[in-house]
Scaffold this motif. Structure first.
Motif, mmCIF file in Angstrom:
data_model
loop_
_atom_site.group_PDB
_atom_site.id
_atom_site.type_symbol
_atom_site.label_atom_id
_atom_site.label_comp_id
_atom_site.label_asym_id
_atom_site.label_seq_id
_atom_site.Cartn_x
_atom_site.Cartn_y
_atom_site.Cartn_z
ATOM 1 N N GLU A 1 48.445 38.828 50.911
ATOM 2 C CA GLU A 1 48.785 38.265 49.601
ATOM 3 C C GLU A 1 48.375 39.224 48.479
ATOM 4 O O GLU A 1 49.095 39.400 47.492
ATOM 5 N N TYR A 2 47.196 39.820 48.651
ATOM 6 C CA TYR A 2 46.695 40.741 47.627
ATOM 7 C C TYR A 2 47.578 41.980 47.537
ATOM 8 O O TYR A 2 47.960 42.424 46.457
ATOM 9 N N ARG B 1 50.804 41.154 45.823
ATOM 10 C CA ARG B 1 50.664 40.984 44.375
ATOM 11 C C ARG B 1 50.617 42.355 43.692
ATOM 12 O O ARG B 1 51.285 42.590 42.701
ATOM 13 N N ASP C 1 53.392 43.919 41.161
ATOM 14 C CA ASP C 1 53.017 44.321 39.793
ATOM 15 C C ASP C 1 53.483 45.743 39.506
ATOM 16 O O ASP C 1 54.003 46.039 38.433
#
Lengths: 110, 404
Positions: free
Chosen positions: B208-209, B212, B216
């Protein structure tokens, strides 16, 4: 758990292995400590001859494909409660004297 | 064999030599054909055979020990131990010989026996009799399951999810306590994983990190508002500054550049790696839905990747398994990383999943077990049968219960 193996002195001595077929027993039974095994001679061609009791063994000296290391467990220091185990490599073995053939009995003249 | 001479017998050296030569003569050995020195071989007193252990080394390992380097026996109580240098790993196995190995520190071999001169009696001692020794087998490919288990204990989800505790976080030295491998090999495996060093500990970056952070960056690239940041022109320093502004750990950038970017002709300028980035988005989709209708998956995939990227079916190898049914084509998440490392178990699982495999489909699921295409061939021969159906070679299990 990690057990280190290293030499303690400034060099690793070279030791020799004498390899005999089967196990050794003392005719007197019990501990082998201090007992004599026999005599080891070399012919001028370099072939080792071992006389053990009333037997002659003819062998040969061979270089090991892979050297062996001789390890000794490091003495635990009493002052430290939990001393991590470690091994010293005290020697290497690069050559062995192998006696593969059956011992030949020596007939003594009485 | 029996030893007949009692240890207490005192002997005069000359008499003993005469007796030895008499025996030699009886054994048809002429003492004049011998080198000068004959050694009386005795056991040490006390004989402490068990104080010594033999280990088979190779010349290279011995040289390193002779230079004062330390090698490490490593393993937990339930493992077979391994021996590690800083670069290599060896499996340790106890070997037994039916012979007696007599260890002597001072026995003269042909190299140093006294050859010339008057015959005399020397002496040497045997300090240990062994019939076991430790044998080494080099491990070229480390088993990584234990390492991955440890790293999965506490993935990094971002600073907002961090606590003061570093429980279940491991430094490289902590990992070396529990994982069987040399430091260099372990670091090499870690290089291939989504792992970076955070506060001295090696942390797996949660999917998930990673998603993200990637999203971005892609958004920023697509907006075209930051100098040095576009999909095919990523300035190394600009990427570092971008992630620093997003509060990512400094080593995250190193992982990102290594795993998701590829070099360009210009030094210090990289671009997003199309294959890796597309794979990431495919995994994102497949993690969300167990099984996808292929057409739906393809549409969704094409929509979610960065605008200048084109997904290819080949990007999915070792990640998603495509099934061509009678009517519909489907895809489902089936990552090679989740498969067992033992070859037999790996094949069993693959054949349970699908009874017959084409070489091209199976190969991505075997690549990590082999160091060369030839080795994959060896594995296939060992663990599979093959049949040719309509000109197409198919592999199936040797165990008939899987072909049902």
């Amino acid at each position: 758990m990690q057990i280190p193996i290293r030499m303690t002195g400034d060099r690793i001595d070279e030791w020799v292995i004498i390899e005999l077929q089967g196990a050794l027993e003392s005719s007197l039974g019990g501990d082998l400590s201090g007992k004599e095994i026999g005599t080891l001679s070399y012919t001028k061609e370099g072939a080792p001859v071992l006389i053990v009791g009333h037997h002659a063994l003819f062998g040969k000296e061979v270089a090991l494909d892979k050297p062996l290391g001789v390890l000794v467990k490091k003495q635990q220091q009493e002052s430290q409660e939990q001393c991590a185990p470690a091994f010293d490599i005290v020697a290497s073995v690069k050559r062995k004297i192998v006696f593969k053939s059956r011992p030949r009995p020596i007939v003594t003249q009485k | 064999m029996e030893i007949s001479s009692p240890s207490t017998e005192m002997f005069d050296s000359t008499a003993r030599l005469t007796k030895a030569e008499e025996y030699l003569r009886l054994a048809k050995v002429d003492p004049s054909d011998l080198h000068a020195e004959t050694q009386v071989v005795s056991f040490a007193a006390p004989l402490l055979s068990d104080d010594y252990r033999l280990i088979e080394l190779d010349k290279h390992l011995l040289e390193r020990l002779e230079q004062g380097e330390t090698i490490i026996l490593r393993g937990t109580e339930n493992d077979i131990p391994v021996l590690c240098t800083d670069k290599q790993t060896f499996q340790v196995k106890e070997a037994e010989t039916s012979n007696a190995l007599l260890l002597s520190p001072d026995c003269h071999a042909t190299g140093n026996v006294v050859k010339e001169g008057v015959h005399f009696l020397g002496a040497c001692q045997v300090v240990s009799v062994r019939s076991h020794y430790l044998e080494l087998k080099e491990v070229v490919r480390l088993k990584t399951s234990r390492l991955r288990e440890l790293l999965e204990e506490r993935p990094f989800f971002g600073w907002e999810n961090e606590t003061d505790s570093q429980a279940n976080c491991y430094s490289i030295d902590d990992l070396l306590e529990q994982v069987q491998g040399s430091k260099a090999q372990l670091l090499q495996v870690i290089e291939t994983l989504p792992v970076c060093e955070i506060d001295g500990k090696l942390r797996q970056l949660a999917f998930e990190y990673r998603s993200r952070m990637l999203a971005d960056l892609v958004d920023t690239c697509e907006s075209g508002q930051t100098t040095g940041l576009s999909e095919d022109h990523l300035n190394r320093q600009a990427v570092r500054e971008f992630f620093a502004a997003n509060k990512a750990p400094p080593s995250f950038t190193d992982w990102f550049l290594r795993a998701l970017c590829t070099a360009t002709d210009v030094p210090d300028v990289l671009r997003l790696d199309e294959r890796q980035v597309c794979r990431h988005y495919a995994e994102l989709l497949l993690r969300g839905t167990k099984r996808f209708n292929w057409d739906d998956f393809w549409t969704a995939w094409c929509q979610c990747v960065p605008v200048n990227m084109t997904p290819k079916e080949s990007f999915l190898e070792g990640l998603g398994l495509i099934e061509q049914g009678a009517r519909i084509k489907t895809i489902e998440l089936f990552p090679v990383e989740d498969l067992p490392e033992d070859p037999q178990e790996r094949f069993d699982l693959l054949f349970r999943r699908r009874p017959k495999w084409r070489h091209a489909d199976m190969e991505p699921y075997l690549r990590d077990l082999a160091t060369s295409p030839k080795e994959i061939g060896v594995l296939l021969t060992k663990f599979c049968r093959s049949t040719t159906v309509g000109g197409q070679k198919l592999y199936n299990s040797r165990d008939s219960s899987y072909s049902a």
